[in-house]
Write an enzyme that holds these catalytic residues in place. Structure first.
Site, PDB file in Angstrom:
ATOM      1  N   TYR A 184     -39.661  30.639  43.454  1.00  0.00           N
ATOM      2  CA  TYR A 184     -39.674  29.585  42.436  1.00  0.00           C
ATOM      3  C   TYR A 184     -39.615  28.194  43.060  1.00  0.00           C
ATOM      4  O   TYR A 184     -38.809  27.953  43.973  1.00  0.00           O
ATOM      5  CB  TYR A 184     -38.461  29.731  41.514  1.00  0.00           C
ATOM      6  N   LYS A 194      -5.462  41.289  42.302  1.00  0.00           N
ATOM      7  CA  LYS A 194      -6.057  40.657  41.111  1.00  0.00           C
ATOM      8  C   LYS A 194      -7.575  40.511  41.293  1.00  0.00           C
ATOM      9  O   LYS A 194      -8.082  40.646  42.411  1.00  0.00           O
ATOM     10  CB  LYS A 194      -5.407  39.294  40.874  1.00  0.00           C
TER      11      LYS A 194
END
Ligand SMILES: *Cc1c(COP(=O)(O)O)cnc(C)c1O
Length: 392
Positions: free
Chosen positions: A285, A57
């Site tokens: 940043y 999955k």
């Protein structure tokens, strides 16, 4: 040796790895030999009568579902399981003929029709759903193989284990459903403390005994995920459903001695610029890293939009030229910076290993998960499709 996108379009895995890598800024490298090794190791751990259901999955936990499914089946896995209808369709579409079980719940009539049309197998979680399935299939004049889910303490999908006999009797009476198995799922199989796991196992045993007493022996009984498969052979029954261990990771530290598994996935990216920053400058940043002295940095072309969690900023390490380098400043969407003062040779184009091994150095999804107080499953599933999967 070809990215999974190209493999799907061309079906000809012929490109040399170097050609592919040349074009990438960052990628997930999937070692199919390691995957094959893990399947064989798991098979050798199982009783010869016990089947191996490979759980692929979420795009095979980020490894690329189609190629992983083909590889595990070629190495002796008996079946595959996925979570959603679309994941099942992708596998069938790719030519996989093995039984494919959808572990998640299917409810909409259109979805039931699609399950039948794509020859997938469904999990039936309660009597109402079984009735809707049967009505839909009867209208289509189609039959469907189904697996019945009991809830023994996970409190997720399934019918309460104490109602097993009524549930199974009802499904047995439905003309268009063919029962392939009865199963349940553990909630704590990866924990040291076995109390809840043993309680769930007892409940499951009781339910199965009651079914047998009522005259129904399920064709297949299954219960174990990776942790139970490694940790308790009495949970194996007719089949085990293994996800994480296929990919070479251990569900818990106390289970690492059982089998030698090899990590399948590596995450790599290239250095795009190298430069020296003067003292007192901020990096990235928010200036979360300020240089104390002249500092040599390498800019690397991978970021949080690729699945490197921003919460690892200033806490991550990577392997460059066979040595560890610390990541500094905030991780940005597409790029991050490493401190490389100790690496005189590094230059743009050099490959950085974020998860993987080189020489004696190794960084695992577990290392990231521990720092983030999460689990390795989530780390593996977090690598985005922007990163091509390259099979080696
Ligand atoms: C995901 C899943 C598994 C596999 O779990 P792992 O811990 O990765 O082995 C098994 N069974 C069910 C029902 C699942 O949803």
């Amino acid at each position: 040796m070809v990215s999974w996108q190209e493999q799907k379009s061309k079906k000809l895995p012929q490109n040399p790895l170097s050609l592919l890598v040349n074009r990438q800024r960052a990628w997930v490298e999937v070692d199919l030999d390691a995957l094959g090794h893990n399947v064989c190791a798991l098979k050798s751990w199982l009783n010869s009568a016990t089947k191996l259901m490979a759980v692929v999955k979420a795009d095979a936990y980020g490894h690329g579902a189609v190629t992983v499914a083909q590889t595990v089946l070629a190495h002796g896995a008996d079946r595959v399981a996925i979570a959603t209808l679309a994941e099942g369709v992708e596998l069938r579409n790719s030519g996989i003929t093995a039984p494919i079980l959808i572990l998640g719940a299917i409810n909409a009539v259109e979805d039931i029709q699609a399950v039948a049309a794509w020859d997938l197998e469904a999990t039936i979680c309660n009597p109402e759903q079984a009735v809707v399935f049967n009505r839909t299939l009867a209208r289509l004049d189609q039959f469907l193989t189904v697996h019945l889910k009991l809830d023994t303490g996970m409190s997720r999908l399934g019918t309460d284990w104490q109602s097993a006999v009524a549930f199974v009797s009802l499904v047995k009476s439905l003309s268009h459903l063919k029962i392939a198995s009865v199963y349940s799922h553990f909630s704590t199989a990866d924990e040291d403390d076995r109390k809840i796991m043993d309680l769930q196992h007892q409940r499951f045993q009781t339910a199965i005994a009651q079914l047998k007493a009522a005259g129904f022996t399920p064709p297949l009984i299954h219960l174990a995920n990776s942790a139970a498969t490694l940790g308790d052979r009495s949970t194996h029954y007719d089949m085990v459903r293994v996800g994480l261990a296929l990919y070479g990771l251990y569900p818990a530290a106390h289970l690492t001695q059982v089998l030698k598994l090899k990590p399948v996935l590596q995450v790599k990216a290239k250095i795009t610029q190298v430069k020296i920053i003067p003292p007192g400058e901020g990096v990235s940043y928010g200036r979360k890293f300020i240089t104390q002295e002249a500092t040599k940095i390498a800019v690397v072309g991978i970021g949080y939009a690729d699945g490197v969690p921003r919460n690892l900023s200033n806490r991550l390490q990577a392997i460059v030229a066979g040595q560890l380098a610390s990541q500094i400043g905030s991780i940005t969407m597409d790029q991050l910076m490493l401190r490389v003062d100790h690496l005189p040779q590094v230059q743009p184009g050099d490959i950085v290993t974020l998860i993987g091994q080189q020489n004696q150095l190794k960084i695992t999804a577990d290392d990231w998960a521990n720092k983030l107080e999460t689990i390795s499953w989530e780390i593996l599933c977090g690598f985005k499709h922007r990163l091509p999967r390259i099979f080696v």
